[in-house]
Design an enzyme around this catalytic site. Structure first.
Site, PDB file in Angstrom:
ATOM      1  N   HIS A  72      -0.692 115.032  -6.704  1.00 47.43           N
ATOM      2  CA  HIS A  72      -0.379 116.420  -6.914  1.00 47.43           C
ATOM      3  C   HIS A  72      -0.635 117.000  -5.543  1.00 47.43           C
ATOM      4  O   HIS A  72      -1.298 116.500  -4.625  1.00 47.43           O
ATOM      5  CB  HIS A  72      -1.405 117.123  -7.703  1.00 47.43           C
ATOM      6  CG  HIS A  72      -2.789 116.755  -7.614  1.00 47.43           C
ATOM      7  ND1 HIS A  72      -3.473 117.441  -6.663  1.00 47.43           N
ATOM      8  CD2 HIS A  72      -3.618 115.899  -8.117  1.00 47.43           C
ATOM      9  CE1 HIS A  72      -4.682 117.100  -6.592  1.00 47.43           C
ATOM     10  NE2 HIS A  72      -4.780 116.029  -7.590  1.00 47.43           N
ATOM     11  N   ASP A 354      -5.291 110.800  -6.810  1.00 51.20           N
ATOM     12  CA  ASP A 354      -5.714 110.093  -5.588  1.00 51.20           C
ATOM     13  C   ASP A 354      -6.300 108.792  -6.343  1.00 51.20           C
ATOM     14  O   ASP A 354      -6.122 107.688  -5.644  1.00 51.20           O
ATOM     15  CB  ASP A 354      -6.456 110.880  -4.824  1.00 51.20           C
ATOM     16  CG  ASP A 354      -8.041 111.221  -5.535  1.00 51.20           C
ATOM     17  OD1 ASP A 354      -7.989 111.219  -6.972  1.00 51.20           O
ATOM     18  OD2 ASP A 354      -8.886 111.918  -4.983  1.00 51.20           O
TER      19      ASP A 354
END
Length: 453
Positions: A72, A354
């Site tokens: 994102h 991540d």
């Protein structure tokens, strides 16, 4: 100041023939690890034009599929430092405010009309774009939206305009879209798709919800994966307690905000401190003093040292192999179907975090890669050899850089071959068999249950 050499002007006033330039590096890498430089890279502010090697192949090769895994975009911190003022960041989308994008206004209008979309399960209740005057925890910011509008535009220029991967009359069956159940991942996916698709038609958007951040779908039961993750967390803890500078900094910061050191550490201050670099928000202050750049540098240096040790100790690598096998297996199965002539799911988008991208990079053997920045993208391209149509090759790119030759399954091939990509069967063999060799196993199920000797 970066001095850029220019071609000398000849006496007749004409330029001599200029040499072809290979994408100049706009940011010269510092010789040693610089925490401040790394923080700016992590923010990924959309200011300079993105360099990209996507879509490069010999002219007789045909692009047949693209699978993209994104992190994102820029978000508001997930943690707050107790007893300090929350960073003042506006999450309203305002096309006149920087950073912006030529299509931001049209994107906002289009997102407000999304009733025809098929959004899986709880996704339909999530907002399609950020809209709070003071961001909520973890909310995508305007920077985050712009990062993915730019990603989509860049991929459209290459894959749609140049390679015609999808035509104007594209169908829903040509896409496979999946996101975790966070508004920031859904909104990032929609921003990228808005500028990527030849025509963003809500009726053709079928977004699936993935409840697991490692996208393990129906293959999440893996005791040994959890074992290696726990071992890796022990390693992290051990490194942290050995770092006296880090401990002193945490004690000092805790005094400034007036809370116990343990509580400050649990609030993960680095997340809030990054706002200084990503949003030009000042470091927090109290009556006792201010948290400053020196505090940040020590914590960030420790993070970078932790990443280096993580590579050496291999516990994270073992975790990564087991964590990412379900996702990579799904990827390989889809590529094989397309190589056999199927025309469905030629473009795939996974919108993730991540903690999704990092283990995938580790499992592939791409050890030189930086920790995934905001709006990072990992791309798998499938190519058909026009001279031998039954032969298929893949390229893997990370943030526009071709990392195929760094992968564990193609490193040796690259040393011997003149072809600028990797045979698909090498990737298939890695995912179906070679991933398990280090566990002395032949299958995912067995590797998930076999205790190390």
């Amino acid at each position: 100041v970066h001095l850029i050499p220019v071609n000398p002007i000849r006496e007749d006033g004409l330029n001599p023939k200029s040499r072809k330039r290979i994408m100049p590096d706009l940011l010269t890498e510092p010789p040693a690890v610089d925490p401040v430089y790394e923080a700016h890279v992590y923010c990924n502010l959309p200011t300079v034009a993105e360099r990209s090697m996507e879509g490069h192949a010999p002219h007789y090769f045909k692009l047949v599929s693209v699978q993209v895994l994104i992190r994102h975009g820029d978000r508001y911190p997930l943690y707050a430092i107790p007893k300090t003022k929350r960073p003042d960041i506006d999450c309203m989308l305002l096309p006149g405010r920087k950073p912006s994008h030529p299509q931001l206004e049209a994107f906002i209008k289009h997102m407000s009309k999304g009733s025809a979309a098929q959004l899986d399960g709880s996704l339909s209740s999530l907002p399609r774009y950020p809209s709070h005057s003071l961001c909520e925890m973890g909310e995508l910011t305007q920077t985050g939206v712009v990062q993915h509008l730019r990603n989509g535009q860049l991929l459209q220029e290459i894959y749609i305009n140049k390679h015609k991967l999808l035509l104007r009359d594209w169908t829903a069956k040509q896409l496979y879209l999946e996101t975790t159940g966070k508004s920031r991942t859904l909104q990032s996916a929609l921003a990228l798709l808005y500028t990527f698709l030849p025509d963003f038609d809500w009726k053709k958007i079928n977004m699936r919800h993935q409840w697991s951040t490692i996208f393990c779908s129906g293959s999440c039961d893996c005791p040994m994966r959890n074992h290696y993750l726990e071992e890796e967390q022990r390693r992290q803890y051990s490194l942290r307690v050995k770092n006296n500078d880090l401990e002193k900094i945490y004690v000092d910061m805790a005094k400034i905000v007036g809370i116990p050191t343990r509580q400050l550490r649990a609030s993960n201050p680095i997340d809030s401190l990054l706002c200084y670099f990503c949003h030009n928000v000042s470091f927090p202050c109290t009556k006792t003093g201010c948290i400053g750049m020196e505090h940040f540098k020590v914590i960030k240096r420790h993070q970078l040292e932790d990443e280096r040790e993580r590579q050496e100790k291999k516990l994270y690598f073992l975790y990564a192999l087991l964590a990412t096998h379900p996702l990579l297996n799904q990827t390989v199965n889809r590529l094989q179907r397309i190589a056999e002539g199927k025309k469905e799911e030629v473009f795939v988008l996974y919108s993730a975090h991540d903690v999704t991208l990092s283990p995938v990079l580790s499992a592939l053997g791409v050890t030189e890669a930086r920790f995934p920045r905001f709006a990072a993208r990992l791309v798998f391209e499938l190519w058909q050899d026009g001279k031998r149509p039954k032969e298929h090759f893949i390229r893997i790119l990370y943030n526009g850089a071709d990392v195929t030759s760094q992968t564990s399954f193609c490193r040796d091939y690259y040393k011997r071959s003149s072809k600028p990509m990797c045979p698909l069967e090498r990737f298939v063999r890695f995912v179906k068999r070679d991933m398990f060799l280090v566990f002395n196993s032949t299958s995912y199920y067995d590797a998930c249950r076999r205790r190390p000797l």
